[in-house]
Design an enzyme around this catalytic site. Sequence first.
Site, PDB file in Angstrom:
ATOM      1  N   SER A  35       0.804  -1.226   0.000  1.00  0.00           N
ATOM      2  CA  SER A  35       0.000   0.000   0.000  1.00  0.00           C
ATOM      3  C   SER A  35       0.834   1.271   0.000  1.00  0.00           C
ATOM      4  CB  SER A  35      -0.939   0.015   1.208  1.00  0.00           C
ATOM      5  OG  SER A  35      -0.216   0.121   2.412  1.00  0.00           O
ATOM      6  N   LYS A 108       0.915   4.675   6.774  1.00  0.00           N
ATOM      7  CA  LYS A 108       0.369   5.519   5.711  1.00  0.00           C
ATOM      8  C   LYS A 108       1.015   6.900   5.794  1.00  0.00           C
ATOM      9  CE  LYS A 108      -2.888   2.383   4.753  1.00  0.00           C
ATOM     10  NZ  LYS A 108      -2.899   1.572   3.500  1.00  0.00           N
TER      11      LYS A 108
END
Length: 280
Positions: A35, A108
């Site tokens: 990701s 993230k």
Amino acid sequence: MPLWQELPLLLIVAFCLAVLIRSLLLQAFFIPSGSMENTLLVGDRVLVNKIVYDVRDPKRGEVVVFRGPEAWAPQPVDGGDPGLFSKLGRTFGDLIGISRPGAKDFIKRVIAVGGDRVSCCDDQGRVMVNGKGLDEPYIFDNSPLDVPPVAGECRSRQFAEVVVPPNQLFVMGDHRGVSQDARCQGPVPVDNVVGRAFVVVWPQDRWANLSVPDTFDSVPPPINGDEGGEGGGTGVPIRGTDSPLSGKGDIVVTMPIFASVLFLARSRRGLPDRQRRLRP
């Protein structure tokens, strides 16, 4: 002390230092998914500063490790029932901070902070924060523009404007095509943040500093009226960003580690020769 006595003692001291550092200062995290490609690849290990956010709040553009809120779906982890030795290895690795992350540990990039208005997209297909389009060269395989947004899914690049609630973060992965993030799962409380990932330390040929991209320097502050909006906030940090430690936490956090190592080395050199000689 003879070597056979001194070596186990040094190993115990090193282990205790590793546990202390892992608990309070630094921790190494294994990247389990794609990701954050190509900024972070599967198998990379990053060092996470666990005290920097004790003196200031997270900033836009920083890469953070956090525990996923209840609304976030857990990420896939290795299946199967591990054997005894595997379990012991994982327990030891967790103590010193080199184990694989749990299903609710995520990494993230912070796109917006409390009080910011974030949406996508402008006429160039960019994410906008407080009306400013972000130039994001770190994005790999962006989500398609022609897919309509669907609640609870992150397949589309488009999403409606969100006013980030106070004390929360709007985070997204750099590999937008596969990342499950705040677009569909909602913002993350600041209290859930473990720390800031600031450097890739393994493998050796992947060593890199995880700095803040320049595009976030041009993001304007939130509009003063945002505090009256739904879930809005002024964007004023909980912990002041004007602290003398602000922006220097990654350096400050490593100083005690190097100082302790230097102290042990100097103490060792300072012992009388008769104490340092091995017995014949």
